[in-house]
Design a protein around this motif. Sequence first.
Motif: not given
Length: 170
Positions: A18, A21-22, A25, A84-85, A88-89, A91-92, A95, A102
């Motif tokens: 993550l 990727l951040d 993004a 990528s962002g 990541a969004k 997955i978050r 989460s 993590m």
Amino acid sequence: MNVIDKTLSNDIQLGALLAALDAHADAPLVFRYDGRDVKAGYHVTEVKTGRFDALDCGANPESWTEIFVQLWDIDEDGRTHMPSGKFAKIIRKVSEHVGLPMSAKLTFEVSDGVAPMALYCAATPRIAAGRVSVELAPRPASCKPRDRWLVEEKAKSGCCAPSANQSCCA
């Protein structure tokens, strides 16, 4: 006997993925497996976590948490690779709902909807040609007592840490 030495691992944890990727993004995220890129219309169809408690082949207790990201490798609606962002969004969001650690081991389940799912580990993302590329390598079976012994032997010999270009199964 031919045995894969998996101690030279580049098996990225979720937090490290993550973070990488951040930093990029807006760049397209392209997973590579079996010598090819996932199709541009791929979906993240499921993200799940599991806590495993087991005995290895040496009767040693083992415990770990693993995160599974399921990728459906399809081409649909003329889409481009997911930024990528956005990945990541997704997955978050999962989460927040299920509490993904993590530091957990990360496994990708990939299928095109026809072939059976296959399990892969992920290497550190690479940035090239305006995209983020994550190489997925097949996740083979292993013998944990042997793996621990190899790590101990390499530590005794002063062997270096794995380099960034080695896969988890090198």
